[in-house]
Every structure is written in C-alpha cells, then in structure tokens.
Design a protein around this motif. Structure first.
Motif, PDB file in Angstrom:
ATOM      1  N   ASN A  85       0.808  -1.213   0.000  1.00 13.93           N
ATOM      2  CA  ASN A  85       0.000   0.000   0.000  1.00 13.93           C
ATOM      3  C   ASN A  85       0.846   1.270   0.000  1.00 13.93           C
ATOM      4  N   ARG A  86       2.136   1.142   0.067  1.00 10.08           N
ATOM      5  CA  ARG A  86       3.029   2.289   0.086  1.00 10.08           C
ATOM      6  C   ARG A  86       3.823   2.321  -1.219  1.00 10.08           C
ATOM      7  N   TYR A  87       3.886   3.502  -1.798  1.00  8.40           N
ATOM      8  CA  TYR A  87       4.601   3.680  -3.061  1.00  8.40           C
ATOM      9  C   TYR A  87       5.935   4.358  -2.777  1.00  8.40           C
ATOM     10  N   HIS A  88       7.000   3.811  -3.292  1.00 15.42           N
ATOM     11  CA  HIS A  88       8.330   4.390  -3.153  1.00 15.42           C
ATOM     12  C   HIS A  88       8.799   4.819  -4.537  1.00 15.42           C
ATOM     13  N   ALA A  89       8.885   6.114  -4.725  1.00 18.05           N
ATOM     14  CA  ALA A  89       9.326   6.627  -6.018  1.00 18.05           C
ATOM     15  C   ALA A  89      10.826   6.412  -6.176  1.00 18.05           C
ATOM     16  N   ILE A  90      11.237   6.088  -7.380  1.00 16.77           N
ATOM     17  CA  ILE A  90      12.650   5.899  -7.685  1.00 16.77           C
ATOM     18  C   ILE A  90      13.110   7.102  -8.485  1.00 16.77           C
ATOM     19  N   ASP A  91      14.102   7.800  -7.987  1.00 17.14           N
ATOM     20  CA  ASP A  91      14.654   8.940  -8.702  1.00 17.14           C
ATOM     21  C   ASP A  91      15.519   8.414  -9.842  1.00 17.14           C
ATOM     22  N   VAL A  92      15.143   8.719 -11.062  1.00 11.57           N
ATOM     23  CA  VAL A  92      15.807   8.166 -12.239  1.00 11.57           C
ATOM     24  C   VAL A  92      17.251   8.642 -12.325  1.00 11.57           C
ATOM     25  N   LYS A  93      17.514   9.908 -12.018  1.00  8.82           N
ATOM     26  CA  LYS A  93      18.875  10.425 -12.097  1.00  8.82           C
ATOM     27  C   LYS A  93      19.780   9.733 -11.086  1.00  8.82           C
ATOM     28  N   ASP A  94      19.261   9.527  -9.883  1.00  7.00           N
ATOM     29  CA  ASP A  94      20.036   8.848  -8.849  1.00  7.00           C
ATOM     30  C   ASP A  94      20.310   7.400  -9.249  1.00  7.00           C
ATOM     31  N   PHE A  95      19.305   6.744  -9.846  1.00  8.46           N
ATOM     32  CA  PHE A  95      19.471   5.362 -10.285  1.00  8.46           C
ATOM     33  C   PHE A  95      20.525   5.252 -11.382  1.00  8.46           C
ATOM     34  N   GLU A  96      20.522   6.181 -12.334  1.00 10.05           N
ATOM     35  CA  GLU A  96      21.498   6.144 -13.424  1.00 10.05           C
ATOM     36  C   GLU A  96      22.911   6.411 -12.914  1.00 10.05           C
ATOM     37  N   GLN A  97      23.054   7.304 -11.938  1.00 10.32           N
ATOM     38  CA  GLN A  97      24.366   7.577 -11.382  1.00 10.32           C
ATOM     39  C   GLN A  97      24.896   6.368 -10.621  1.00 10.32           C
ATOM     40  N   ARG A  98      24.018   5.672  -9.919  1.00  8.34           N
ATOM     41  CA  ARG A  98      24.455   4.466  -9.200  1.00  8.34           C
ATOM     42  C   ARG A  98      24.834   3.372 -10.181  1.00  8.34           C
ATOM     43  N   LYS A  99      24.080   3.278 -11.262  1.00  4.69           N
ATOM     44  CA  LYS A  99      24.364   2.255 -12.260  1.00  4.69           C
ATOM     45  C   LYS A  99      25.709   2.507 -12.938  1.00  4.69           C
ATOM     46  N   ASP A 100      26.021   3.780 -13.154  1.00  3.42           N
ATOM     47  CA  ASP A 100      27.286   4.135 -13.789  1.00  3.42           C
ATOM     48  C   ASP A 100      28.440   4.121 -12.798  1.00  3.42           C
ATOM     49  N   GLY A 101      28.160   4.009 -11.521  1.00  3.38           N
ATOM     50  CA  GLY A 101      29.212   3.963 -10.517  1.00  3.38           C
ATOM     51  C   GLY A 101      29.703   5.323 -10.082  1.00  3.38           C
ATOM     52  N   LEU A 102      28.909   6.356 -10.329  1.00  2.64           N
ATOM     53  CA  LEU A 102      29.314   7.702  -9.953  1.00  2.64           C
ATOM     54  C   LEU A 102      29.066   7.977  -8.473  1.00  2.64           C
ATOM     55  N   ILE A 103      28.111   7.275  -7.882  1.00  2.00           N
ATOM     56  CA  ILE A 103      27.823   7.472  -6.452  1.00  2.00           C
ATOM     57  C   ILE A 103      28.419   6.343  -5.639  1.00  2.00           C
TER      58      ILE A 103
END
Length: 103
Positions: A85-103
């Motif tokens: 019942n709870r929605y957790h939004a995913i920040d696309v910019k944060d996700f892409e930076q983590r995927k690229d290894g920048l964070i």
C-alpha cells in the motif's frame, strides 16, 4: 587449535556446505516426504518429486549477484512481507548515477 570467530553472524561451514544450506535442503525434503503421505504418486513420480524438491531447496540457498549476502529464501520473505500500500518513487537520475558507478 580452535580460533574465535570474527563476528557472531559468521556462517558455520561443514565440509563444502554451510549448515544453514543443509538445513534448508533437509527441510524441503522433509516437506516433500510429508506431502507424499497425502498425495499418492507412482514410484517414478516420487523420485522426480524428491529431485524437484531438492533442486528447489538449492535454489532457495543460492545467492544472487544483486544481493551477495542474502539467500533467495530471505529475498522471497522480504517480497511477501513488503507493504504493497506504500509507493516508493525511484529517482531516475540517482538510479542512473548508481548504475554508472558515480555514487
């Protein structure tokens, strides 16, 4: 000589398998034995069902590359206990930076 473990959450290894993995596979075979008393199957199907249950137990013991410290059984328990019942939004910019290894 016995050495003290580095932490209290260290897994116990017997031969080539961890103790928890042996317990999970044994529990799956025990559940398969209990179900075999309820559902009558032929001899060949019983052997196939025991092999299938053991393979499912091995799957539950496996660790995935995305969660190298947790077994599949704990991942499934997290999914079943998840609050739907709870929605957790995913920040696309944060996700892409983590995927690229920048964070």
């Amino acid at each position: 000589m016995y050495h003290n473990p580095k932490n209290t959450k260290q897994e116990i290894k017997l031969w080539a398998f961890y103790l928890l993995d042996i317990g999970i596979i044994a529990a799956m075979l025990f559940i398969a034995t209990y179900i075999m008393k309820i559902v009558p199957l032929s001899g060949g199907m019983q052997i196939f069902y025991y092999i299938l249950s053991a393979c499912f137990g091995v799957f539950l013991c496996a660790k995935t590359p995305s969660h190298p410290t947790e077994r599949n059984i704990t991942i499934l328990l997290h999914i079943f206990r998840m609050d739907r019942n709870r929605y957790h939004a995913i920040d696309v910019k944060d996700f892409e930076q983590r995927k690229d290894g920048l964070i």
